[in-house]
Design an enzyme around this catalytic site. Sequence first.
Site, PDB file in Angstrom:
ATOM      1  N   GLY B  76       0.798  -1.220   0.000  1.00  0.00           N
ATOM      2  CA  GLY B  76       0.000   0.000   0.000  1.00  0.00           C
ATOM      3  C   GLY B  76       0.829   1.267   0.000  1.00  0.00           C
ATOM      4  O   GLY B  76       1.934   1.312  -0.541  1.00  0.00           O
ATOM      5  N   SER B  77       0.270   2.257   0.613  1.00  0.00           N
ATOM      6  CA  SER B  77       0.784   3.626   0.555  1.00  0.00           C
ATOM      7  C   SER B  77       2.179   3.780   1.130  1.00  0.00           C
ATOM      8  O   SER B  77       2.609   3.015   1.989  1.00  0.00           O
ATOM      9  CB  SER B  77      -0.175   4.515   1.326  1.00  0.00           C
ATOM     10  N   SER B  78       2.858   4.830   0.660  1.00  0.00           N
ATOM     11  CA  SER B  78       4.182   5.130   1.180  1.00  0.00           C
ATOM     12  C   SER B  78       4.090   5.855   2.518  1.00  0.00           C
ATOM     13  O   SER B  78       5.101   6.261   3.075  1.00  0.00           O
ATOM     14  CB  SER B  78       4.963   5.962   0.164  1.00  0.00           C
ATOM     15  N   GLY B  79       2.866   6.002   3.047  1.00  0.00           N
ATOM     16  CA  GLY B  79       2.708   6.503   4.408  1.00  0.00           C
ATOM     17  C   GLY B  79       3.007   5.425   5.448  1.00  0.00           C
ATOM     18  O   GLY B  79       2.794   5.636   6.639  1.00  0.00           O
TER      19      GLY B  79
END
Lengths: 149, 149, 427, 427
Positions: B76-79
């Site tokens: 998923g996200s790079s967060g």
Amino acid sequence: MSTLIETTNATPANIIVLRGRKVVGGVAEGEALVTTDRISGWGGIDPRTGTIIETRHALRGQSFAGKVLVFPGAKGSSGWSSQFHIARLAGAAPAAMLFNEMTTKIALGAVVTHAPALTDFDRNPLELIETGDWVKVDADRGIVEIIKK
Amino acid sequence: MSTLIETTNATPANIIVLRGRKVVGGVAEGEALVTTDRISGWGGIDPRTGTIIETRHALRGQSFAGKVLVFPGAKGSSGWSSQFHIARLAGAAPAAMLFNEMTTKIALGAVVTHAPALTDFDRNPLELIETGDWVKVDADRGIVEIIKK
Amino acid sequence: MKLTDEEQAMYAGDRGVAVQRAMDLLVRYGEALGAESLVDTNNVCGTVGATMPFLRDYSAKHGGFDAVFSEFNLDSADVIEIPKVKVYSSHLQQGLDPEHAERQNVHSDVVKIYRAGEAYTGKLGIQPLNTCAPYQVGNVPVKGEHCAWMESSAVIYINSVLGARTNAEGRESAGAAMLTGKIPYWGFHLEENRGGTHLIELDIDVRTVADWGLLGYYIGEIVQDRIPVINGLQHVPNMPKLKHFGAAAASSGGVEMYHVIGQTPEAPTLAAAFRGQRPLETIRYGAAERRLAYERVNTTGKDTQVDFVMLGCPHYSMEQIWEVCQLLEGQRLSGNTQLWIFTPKATKQMADQAGYTKIIEDAGGFLMTDTCSSVGRVMPKGTRVAAVDSAKQAHYLPAIMGVQAWFGTTAECIQAAVTGRWTGALA
Amino acid sequence: MKLTDEEQAMYAGDRGVAVQRAMDLLVRYGEALGAESLVDTNNVCGTVGATMPFLRDYSAKHGGFDAVFSEFNLDSADVIEIPKVKVYSSHLQQGLDPEHAERQNVHSDVVKIYRAGEAYTGKLGIQPLNTCAPYQVGNVPVKGEHCAWMESSAVIYINSVLGARTNAEGRESAGAAMLTGKIPYWGFHLEENRGGTHLIELDIDVRTVADWGLLGYYIGEIVQDRIPVINGLQHVPNMPKLKHFGAAAASSGGVEMYHVIGQTPEAPTLAAAFRGQRPLETIRYGAAERRLAYERVNTTGKDTQVDFVMLGCPHYSMEQIWEVCQLLEGQRLSGNTQLWIFTPKATKQMADQAGYTKIIEDAGGFLMTDTCSSVGRVMPKGTRVAAVDSAKQAHYLPAIMGVQAWFGTTAECIQAAVTGRWTGALA
Ligand code: F3S
Ligand code: F3S
């Protein structure tokens, strides 16, 4: 006039006949203006007078208005066609255009200039036509007649 | 405690020992929370509680806070890292992380979580560890000791 | 030319008069080219503005924007009512910056025409990117995408760096493409015409923006409208470098496509770049050639007292604006020198927000949008000597505005703006 | 890890404390990865904002923006004074739209923090692109350019469509890269890791934006973080299509790179895409798989009464805003439904100018910038059921905001906004 453009063996010695492919149809004649430098439209000409303005161009300061412009091809900005378009509306367009290298700039430029135009010649017009020669262009039939000065 | 983590043939029957590569050093132990689903950081967890929130995730609704989190890897996200970073500051980070697939998300996430972390195991932790097992992690030495529940 | 049924219907007038005129132009144009058919395009970049004097007069005499679009975008002397565009259409640079009109010596009446034109084109569905660098503000074609773009510096960029497919269209063909979604299937749309022709072997490192500009200027003059293939690159460039390179090569020659081995998307290897053919010619580029390019691009520079520093050709990116801010921050321009920097309006919005416009203005310069000195013919009154960091601008500005132009690095230009003197030299 | 002399100097603290902390983080991170060295980068995209509640509290307690940068961008609990960034650095999406704060239920104090942060980052030299799609507003990396980007939908875009080289960085590594111009030389920076792993054979035509989204959602779930190679494309896509595809694949799996045969720059042929290796697996994508993806992405959609239509994930381009305008012009939203469309601020500037913002507002919708519903956690009060045209948003919005989400085409979403009912179906 059309008989002069027949490619018979009877062509007088000071008359040369070229054959090319029609780019824009029509018939016109005029004095040749010849350059081996490619021509820029935008930033290369002043469309209101038909004068070449490019800094290091061989024809710098000369106008093609009413002339048969003989040149290798177009270069530079994509404003080419709109500069020649304006030149036509300003009455400063060439009488005809003869060129060697097909590009979108010159194809569109010739189309919107509405002047007879030819390319794909059987011999190189840059070698056969000199500035000052009288040139008759029958683009519909693909024939150019050069009367040497 | 360190003697327990020796990989001798004398290891008791309900204790399994894995060897892996250190990702983040340190020593910790805790109850295992195991999933074969990869974990999203941002949009996958609530960092203030360590709870998995992803819609179709096997651990949905469960928290990894204080647990030894065993999972295939990150997705998923790079967060990802910043969610686990916040989880640490919120006191909701896992005690340790054991995972199979190295990615930048998980490497950075593990680094900023400051929890001991290992990967590249000699055997697959997902097959050997079950949720509820007690797991001791010595990341500096690259050793995981699993006490089956 | 072979037309599909739908193209025949458009040509016959079944889709309205404007579409019929557009097809008529495309057919005349396609036949002039020797094209065999048209190709679908959903990405057209052109200009339809009416602020330059000749077009303003035409508009006033013949009935406004529709008349201008009819004549200058469709080659139709009849005034046709122009419908909404059929495909994704973007507007390139304009003739002025409406927010700096007075400074650019543009009359307020012309600004009114500009604003009216903006509303007109907005309604037609032509996106007001108002820049020569559409790829910097959201129009980033993908590899293989058939486009119909004007603006030589943009054409060469998307063909070469992005691998999109466009010829250098003109105002009329772009207008016709907007209404039809068609363009002649010729030239760079065809795989077989995209192979390299000339091999350029780099004997020196080409690393800075200025060096990329010189390389482009040199190559363009030699290869003219052919396809150079650059070999021997030591450093991966970036958008500003390739942007300046392409703009320069398109100006000194008519280059519309190039390859850089190992860099551009259609040139993983020499064989791929040349499509298996042999180069017509091999050209070496070393220190001597670089010097020659520098001298040529500086042909018009004579007086070292600089009145005007013009940056942003092609339109600057945020990265370039920030670079200028770093050079300029805390300094004041010379009292005799003006500094105008051109960027897309959308980019200026970010520069405003970041405080960069203020840094430039505090030093005495201006960040302008939508146009440039050559295209808009806008310069501070009385300019005799300009300094630029763009080989393209150095090429055109003297021809169009009759001034001298010095070409150098961005830092040399800022130095000239601050001191009023040109001290640039080839490093 | 092997460090160069300059890297050693930075690591030792010779370039200041902030740079030292940045290098310390990069070394810890590089060693965690198993990287052997660092690579130079001059293009970093990250986030440094401090508007979300946890960071606001941290900022208030620990001493403002430098404290936030120290902890959340450098993993340093000590508060370090942060110098100007060393390389070209851009800011990704933020947590709110300051111009729609009230509508987004954001307190004016938070807007103040936002504005102060803007000034802070502007001074550091971090460009305020404020979007998840930097390539739409001027940051368009070239092939082979080593980047350090966050934001999964942007990472996959620049790796795959532009051929740039980046891993999915995080907030901390991006912060460290801004100050050092370094990032671990690992993963997608290395040629040998960019080859495809899974072959996807298309049995159906994939043509619309929605279909590209479904394809991405399906593939992502299967290949997870591997590299899919798509074969059998019938139509060249464009930026919006590949943008939605990549965002979806990055959400359902962790895809950071893909190839499309004959389309993307590193995949002229199957052999090139797989770098001569054999696919680990071949996956067919036909009507049944498309239906499965549609059902999965619509997992949470139950009630057909739609409160909220959210468009612009990833942030819309001008082309997409115009498409919405065409669907919306002259209509009014249902009294029970709100429509928010997200785009970069720079793009909105052009939409304002073209009159498109007005068309949207006249219908009752809003064009917003800088954030989105999932990232900013911003929705109209009382939203229970949302409709979106983005598989990524359909994936995240229910998880983050606890609402139902319908996924469909842009036209179906506008239809829902106008009627208040979801009538979408797989065509
Ligand atoms: S329009 Fe652009 S490319 Fe240069 S000549 Fe003007 S800045
Ligand atoms: S930041 Fe962008 S990619 Fe989607 S989740 Fe938000 S719009």
